[in-house]
Design an enzyme around this catalytic site. Structure first.
Site, PDB file in Angstrom:
ATOM      1  N   ASN A  81       0.829  -1.201   0.000  1.00 44.39           N
ATOM      2  CA  ASN A  81       0.000   0.000   0.000  1.00 44.39           C
ATOM      3  C   ASN A  81       0.863   1.251   0.000  1.00 44.39           C
ATOM      4  OD1 ASN A  81       0.433  -0.743   3.051  1.00 44.39           O
ATOM      5  ND2 ASN A  81      -0.141   1.424   3.042  1.00 44.39           N
ATOM      6  N   CYS A  82       0.258   2.352  -0.443  1.00 48.61           N
ATOM      7  CA  CYS A  82       0.894   3.660  -0.281  1.00 48.61           C
ATOM      8  C   CYS A  82       0.006   4.459   0.667  1.00 48.61           C
ATOM      9  CB  CYS A  82       1.088   4.346  -1.634  1.00 48.61           C
ATOM     10  SG  CYS A  82      -0.437   4.758  -2.481  1.00 48.61           S
ATOM     11  N   ILE A  83      -0.101   5.758   0.499  1.00 49.76           N
ATOM     12  CA  ILE A  83      -0.831   6.572   1.468  1.00 49.76           C
ATOM     13  C   ILE A  83      -2.330   6.281   1.458  1.00 49.76           C
ATOM     14  CG2 ILE A  83      -1.479   8.946   2.070  1.00 49.76           C
ATOM     15  CD1 ILE A  83       1.219   9.850   1.195  1.00 49.76           C
ATOM     16  N   ARG A 142      -3.921   3.910  -1.141  1.00 51.16           N
ATOM     17  CA  ARG A 142      -4.393   2.816  -1.991  1.00 51.16           C
ATOM     18  C   ARG A 142      -3.675   1.500  -1.743  1.00 51.16           C
ATOM     19  NH1 ARG A 142      -2.916   5.353  -7.719  1.00 51.16           N
ATOM     20  NH2 ARG A 142      -3.226   7.268  -6.578  1.00 51.16           N
TER      21      ARG A 142
END
EC number: 2.7.1.-
Length: 536
Positions: free
Chosen positions: A478-480, A482
């Protein structure tokens, strides 16, 4: 060919995601540095004399020094964070090897420069090679590019050699212990090449930076628009990092030290009492004040337009969604929860949004707004604008944001009505005979009370089923905002079901790479899913 393309997408997504760990630290340290330096500055203490007290001065000076952690050690943080993020197992060894590789590379650079008889105090040599103190070693400052190269190389070595078997006599050095050893050897060899190649490469980077500089206010315009256009495929972090940390974003001397990159220039200036000059004065053209027109005004205006265009009886249902999106945007500087409400139903509207973001950067540059930092939210405006005094021209931001609010509101309201765009609340609830069959997948029925919802909203079990089950996921991260996944078959991912389960949007990059936009709670959702997906 398809597998190569999928692997490239997975790598680029993973690389962009690894930037988030040091950038998050950077944003926090920037706030610490901004508060500490502003409340201990002569300009502020002259008006608020009680801040001159020794206790206050010590606290705020400590805050400013703490904020320098990320700024002073940024390259090595990236060199460690990239293999940490790209590694699927034994992440601690990967990060440790990143530090070892970074140190080995710079020691090798120092060795070769010394062998060539380079005078580390000679100004011409310093300018030609880009010599600087790196972790206490006289080396060549390759900045973020060198750190990224180290991180990627170490990540590849870690994946290849973490299970390396050695002969019995050398068995102690096998397995995970071999990763930092091979990293030191390979990066030391790379370090021997840097003094031969970097001067030419550095001149190319400088040329690009000068080209952007010659573009004047249009440089920030194209930067802002490009960041938004790259955001849906998750590659905007690479563009942003280039401008923040390399000569592309500007270069100049701050308090006698040569600094490269828009964000580096900005943070260095925060800690320097001398008046900014040259490229330093334009460093923030690529930073957060360019976003504030849209983040503090434009997107909230778009949210209000979507609310007013929704059917009246649907407004109570979408109010929480829109409010949470506005809060994430204004307070957190996270725009995806709002952007993905219209990106997929009207891509041309998203393109107009990208142009308006670029115009926000252009307007701030033309008016000489000098705020800076990374997020473009109300905290940046207060800490790096209001608290720094009127020289930042912070007072122009509410005016610009109000204009963008009106522009977005009327543009979005016109577009939604004119083209009947199906933004939230535009669809009447339709009774569906099949709905009862869908309820168990949502966690309804007898099993629902036993299921713990993440943040009171997200059913991880149902989300996993909508993705295609644990067998469909080959990698998960994951990123911030999504989930980033590589899947066996993207067609098995049920986009409609995921949206019913709280996802803002779904991006299918190709047959194997999928992103599910969750929002601020994505880390908790990913952690829950990871417990149900076999490690691969």
């Amino acid at each position: 060919m398809k597998k190569t393309k999928a692997a490239l997408w997975e790598f680029l997504q993973g690389l962009g995601k690894t930037f988030m760990l040091p950038v998050a630290l950077l944003a926090f340290c920037g706030i610490m540095l901004g508060i500490g330096s502003s409340l201990s500055s002569d300009a502020v203490t002259g008006n608020l004399t009680f801040l001159k007290g020794e206790g206050f001065h010590l606290v705020f000076t400590w805050m400013a020094n703490t904020g320098l952690v990320a700024f002073k050690f940024l390259p090595v943080l990236f060199a460690m964070a990239i293999p940490l993020g790209l590694a699927r197992e034994d992440k601690g060894v990967a990060a440790f090897s990143g530090f070892v590789g970074f140190a080995a590379m710079n020691l090798a650079v120092n060795f070769l420069l010394t062998a060539k008889g380079v005078d580390f105090k000679d100004e011409k040599a310093i300018a030609h090679y880009g010599i600087a103190d790196v972790l206490g070693v006289e080396s060549i400052d390759t900045g973020l590019l060198g750190a990224v190269a180290v991180g990627v190389i170490v990540a590849v070595l870690h994946r290849r050699f973490r299970t390396q078997k050695m002969p019995d006599a050398l068995a102690f050095f096998g397995g995970l212990r071999f990763v930092p050893i091979i990293s030191a050897l390979v990066l030391s060899a790379v370090g021997l090449l840097i003094p031969l190649l970097w001067p030419t490469f550095n001149s190319w980077i400088t040329a690009v930076g000068r080209g952007i500089g010659h573009a004047g206010v249009f440089g920030p315009f194209f930067f802002g628009m490009g960041e938004v256009l790259l955001r849906p495929i998750g590659l905007h972090h690479i563009l942003v990092a280039m401008f923040r940390f390399t000569d592309v974003g500007g270069a100049g001397a701050v308090c006698g030290e040569q600094v490269s990159g828009a964000l580096n220039l900005f943070y260095a200036q925060l800690n320097c009492k001398a008046a900014p000059t040259g490229d330093v004065t334009t460093a923030t053209h690529f930073l957060s004040q360019g976003k504030m027109a849209v983040y503090l005004g434009g997107l909230p205006g778009a949210a209000l337009a979507m609310y007013h265009c929704a059917h009246r009886k649907m407004r109570p249902e979408i109010k929480a969604l829109l409010i949470s999106g506005v809060v994430a945007c204004v307070v957190g500087g996270i725009t995806e929860p709002l952007e993905f409400l219209f990106l997929f139903i009207a891509p041309w509207l998203y393109l107009i949004h990208a142009v308006l973001v670029g115009l926000g950067f252009l307007t701030a540059a033309v008016l000489g707004v000098f705020i800076g930092n990374t997020d473009g939210n109300v905290i940046d405006w207060l800490v790096f604008g209001v608290l720094q005094g009127t020289t930042t021209k912070w007072y122009l931001v509410p005016v610009i944001a109000a204009i963008w609010f009106a522009a977005y509101y009327f543009l979005f309201r016109w577009a939604i009505v004119k083209f009947n765009l199906k933004t939230p609340g535009r669809d009447e609830p339709e009774p569906d005979a099949q709905e009862p069959e869908d309820e168990p997948a949502d966690g309804a029925g007898e099993a629902a009370p036993q299921r713990e919802l993440i943040a009171g909203k997200y059913d991880a079990v149902a989300i996993l089923e909508a993705i295609g089950g644990p067998g469909n996921i080959t990698s998960l991260d994951n990123c911030i905002t999504r989930l980033r996944m590589t899947v066996e078959d993207a067609e098995r991912v049920d986009e409609a079901r995921l949206k019913k389960l709280g996802a803002v949007g779904v991006v299918k990059l190709d047959a194997h790479n999928v992103q599910v936009i969750i929002g601020p709670q994505v880390q908790s959702v990913k952690d829950a899913l990871a417990t149900m997906v076999p490690a691969g």
